[in-house]
Design an enzyme around this catalytic site. Structure first.
Site, PDB file in Angstrom:
ATOM      1  N   CYS A  75      -6.558   7.549   4.272  1.00  0.00           N
ATOM      2  CA  CYS A  75      -5.970   8.250   5.511  1.00  0.00           C
ATOM      3  C   CYS A  75      -6.244   9.334   5.897  1.00  0.00           C
ATOM      4  O   CYS A  75      -6.333  10.431   5.733  1.00  0.00           O
ATOM      5  CB  CYS A  75      -3.572   7.702   5.229  1.00  0.00           C
ATOM      6  SG  CYS A  75      -3.698   8.495   6.420  1.00  0.00           S
ATOM      7  N   GLN A 129       1.038  -0.872   0.137  1.00  0.00           N
ATOM      8  CA  GLN A 129       0.359   0.401  -0.071  1.00  0.00           C
ATOM      9  C   GLN A 129       0.770   1.041   0.101  1.00  0.00           C
ATOM     10  O   GLN A 129       1.837   1.335   0.783  1.00  0.00           O
ATOM     11  CB  GLN A 129      -0.943   0.014   0.786  1.00  0.00           C
ATOM     12  CG  GLN A 129      -2.461   1.322   1.463  1.00  0.00           C
ATOM     13  CD  GLN A 129      -2.582   1.492   2.409  1.00  0.00           C
ATOM     14  OE1 GLN A 129      -2.719   1.649   3.536  1.00  0.00           O
ATOM     15  NE2 GLN A 129      -4.008   1.220   2.487  1.00  0.00           N
ATOM     16  N   GLY A 146     -15.042  -1.787   8.417  1.00  0.00           N
ATOM     17  CA  GLY A 146     -15.316  -1.302   9.260  1.00  0.00           C
ATOM     18  C   GLY A 146     -16.273  -2.315  10.202  1.00  0.00           C
ATOM     19  O   GLY A 146     -17.296  -2.842   9.902  1.00  0.00           O
TER      20      GLY A 146
END
Length: 676
Positions: A414, A383, A517
């Site tokens: 982010c 990433q 999530g």
């Protein structure tokens, strides 16, 4: 008459009412509604009494810290390092004082007896390299040196994606070539700043003009090149293309471009004649090949020719993410030993920690360490995070050349201020055209799948992810991960899975949509993956930090009432993997301890299944003060950093004198007063 006292007309006091009976304890359902974990009453205990922190945030009675400048801190640290003898690596490995090729000029000590006299005592257990049947690369400096065996077989490393010195020097000198990324940037008509030093041009006419850190000066007259120190913006312009076409298909050398620039009134200094590669053994160039793509010979050279064509998705290695257990890229704690541990517990897909593009391009070893991969990670991604198309595409070309991975993920979600203020991360959600340029420029430079990670939006209530999923596949992405929170939310409130499902319904059939999530149990996984046929899988982040055995729970479809002994064995596996990765010498032991403590700041949030009235535990529950079923379980439930240090001492021995710990990501579970 005698005076009489005035009568007291105050009312009679009311009789004291009897104390009412205490209110009944809240039911488990009421506790859940208030966000409190419904721990069984038999395990509840009063909250521990701790000293209140003082004005400086430290516990009362603690010795105040002396404020030092950065220069003084570095000076003290250097003196501390010089006071400790450091044994030469060659001498430590062989045990022979004559093994060092530098001899008396070596800056490390060769006095084995003096080193052993001040070396800390060996730790309990066996050297992790000896267990693997390999010679320990740390020799006498190993904290388990007493368990070493006479094994002189060559050691085998199971880690790849290390940065070679040759590549690092090229990056330092800004001489690494990025032909595919540069051609694609020009093909898309994107602006880039090209800077090349005049001294580099004087030394080598084939210097890398595509590197943004070097200043490019070019005029038609070579004599004036060194005197030009102006950095210019080179832009793909249609008028410039027309003028070059009028030259009759001449090669794109400096003179022709200069003449074309003069006619089109564009201030251009030089365009690189041809971008090579960084290989030390260049292959002969095929005039009919441009960056590996065949160009018909009857077409004259022109900047309008499609030099870089997007590979069809069928030409790429397609990854099927459907129902695979995906460990999210986690800052600090998502290191190689932790990912390796999660693989043993059932994870299918792993991804390295987020690496900043600018740091990778500068050859920073600490940033390249985030790309390391263990051989057990059979489906591994890297990433990266950047703000501009040229930076991201060049970084992808760089890691594509130098690293082994299965897919590359671009972080556009982010929420950290340091990242957002540079225009990267979730700030890109406010710039959809920038996202388009980044994905289009990056998807071409590698044949590996490209994935993107985003949040729902930057500001709460202004969702934007749904506008991306309909087009991002056409731009070149193979999958998109949607974290069900906005940047403004950070990690507060629950993830919006209804919106993730809405995005999945708008996505093309060939685009993998990955939800993220609050996955904390196999029931959460089943509800989100099985409940929506359009969501390929779920990315597990904080749930894996709190209980990494969540992957086992999902695969076995059960709530694992794990014992404290089993949890301790998992911690032992992590320390063993850490010692193999960071080293078994004193420095490696303390590095392993540091990352273990960072991880323990999350694991203390786990509440054992056998202590709950309602199962499974939710990620947003606040645990009350409770005791476990044994002393070790009680110790693991503590939110005190001092107790985390005690757990580390069970695995890695006593901490050094004056040791303190503060988590990098301070959370509500971190107790500053107790740490002192």
């Amino acid at each position: 008459m005698a005076d009489t006292a005035p009568a007291d007309d105050r009312p009679e006091p009311c009789p004291v009412a009897a104390d009412p009976s205490p209110p009944p304890p809240p039911t488990p359902e009421e506790l859940v509604a208030r966000g409190v974990a419904p721990v069984k009453p038999a395990f509840l205990r009063p909250a521990p009494v701790r000293d209140a922190p003082g004005e400086d945030g430290r516990a009362s009675g603690a010795v105040p810290l002396e404020k030092k400048s950065k220069r003084q801190f570095r000076r003290d640290r250097k003196q501390e390092q010089e006071s400790v003898l450091r044994l030469c690596v060659a001498v430590a490995k062989s045990g022979n004082v004559d093994a060092c090729k530098f001899g008396a000029s070596c800056r490390f000590t060769h006095d084995i007896d003096a080193y052993l006299a001040q070396k800390p005592a060996d730790l309990e257990g066996t050297c992790p390299f000896t267990v693997l049947g390999q010679p320990c690369p740390y020799g006498l400096t190993c904290r388990f040196s007493g368990t070493h065996k006479d094994n002189h077989a060559p050691s085998e490393s199971h880690e790849i994606n290390t940065l070679s010195k040759d590549v690092q020097k090229l990056l330092w000198k800004t001489k690494y070539k990025f032909p595919r990324a540069s051609e694609q940037i020009k093909h898309l008509g994107l602006k880039e700043v090209i800077k090349i030093k005049a001294s580099a041009l004087a030394e080598d006419r084939s210097a890398d003009h595509d590197n943004p850190d070097v200043s490019c000066e070019l005029n038609g007259d070579e004599k004036t090149e060194s005197s030009c120190n102006t950095a210019v913006n080179v832009e793909h312009d249609s008028s410039l293309c027309k003028e070059i076409d009028k030259l009759g298909g001449e090669p794109l050398d400096g003179d022709s471009v200069a003449r074309a620039a003069k006619k089109s009134k564009i201030e251009v200094v030089e365009i690189n004649k041809g971008a090579g590669t960084h290989d030390t053994k260049p292959e002969p160039e095929d005039p009919n090949l441009v960056n590996g793509l065949e160009v018909p010979s009857n077409i004259p050279s022109s900047c309008r020719v499609d030099l870089v064509a997007t590979p069809h998705l069928r030409e790429r290695k397609i990854i099927d993410f459907r129902e695979k257990l995906y460990l999210a890229p986690l800052t600090t704690v998502g290191n190689l030993p932790f990912r390796r541990l999660c693989k043993t517990l059932g994870a299918d897909v792993t991804c390295g920690e987020m690496a900043m593009c600018t740091n990778l391009m500068q050859g920073q070893a600490s940033e390249w360490a985030l790309l390391r991969r263990h051989s057990s990670e059979d489906l591994f991604g890297v990433q990266i995070c950047g703000a501009f198309p040229d930076t991201v595409s060049r970084t992808i070309e760089l890691v594509d050349n130098e690293c082994s991975f299965d897919f590359v993920d671009i972080n556009m979600g982010c929420p950290i201020d340091l990242v957002v203020n540079k225009g990267a991360g979730s700030s890109l959600l406010n710039k959809p055209m920038r996202i388009k340029s980044i994905v289009q420029a990056s998807s071409v430079v590698t044949k590996r799948p490209l994935t993107v990670k985003v949040r729902t939006a930057f500001f709460e209530g202004r969702n934007r992810a749904d506008s991306l999923v309909s087009d991002i596949y056409d731009w070149g992405a193979s999958a998109i991960t949607i974290h069900g929170r906005s940047r403004q939310q950070r990690y507060s409130k629950n993830a919006d899975w209804d919106y993730i499902n809405q995005c999945a319904q708008k996505a093309p059939d060939d685009l993998h949509v990955i939800g993220n999530g609050d996955i904390f149990s196999f029931t959460d996984w089943n509800r989100h993956v099985s409940g929506s046929s359009k969501i390929s899988t779920c990315m597990i982040a904080r749930g894996a930090l709190v209980k990494p055995w969540i992957f086992t729970e999902i695969k076995e479809q059960r709530d694992w009432d794990i014992t404290s002994g089993e949890r301790l064995n998992i911690l032992k596996d992590f320390t063993r993997f850490g010692l193999e990765h960071w080293g078994s010498d004193t420095k490696g032991v303390e590095t392993t301890r540091h990352f273990l403590l960072e991880w323990l700041s999350y694991t203390c949030r786990y509440i054992p299944v056998g202590l709950l009235d309602v199962v499974p535990q939710q990620l947003n529950w606040r645990p009350p003060s409770y005791c476990g079923r044994d002393d070790l379980e009680t110790l693991m439930a503590s939110d005190s950093a001092a107790d985390w240090v005690r757990i580390s001492e069970l695995l890695l021995g006593k901490v050094p004198e004056g040791f303190t710990f503060a988590p990098k990501h301070k959370s509500n579970s971190y107790d500053r007063a107790e740490n002192g």
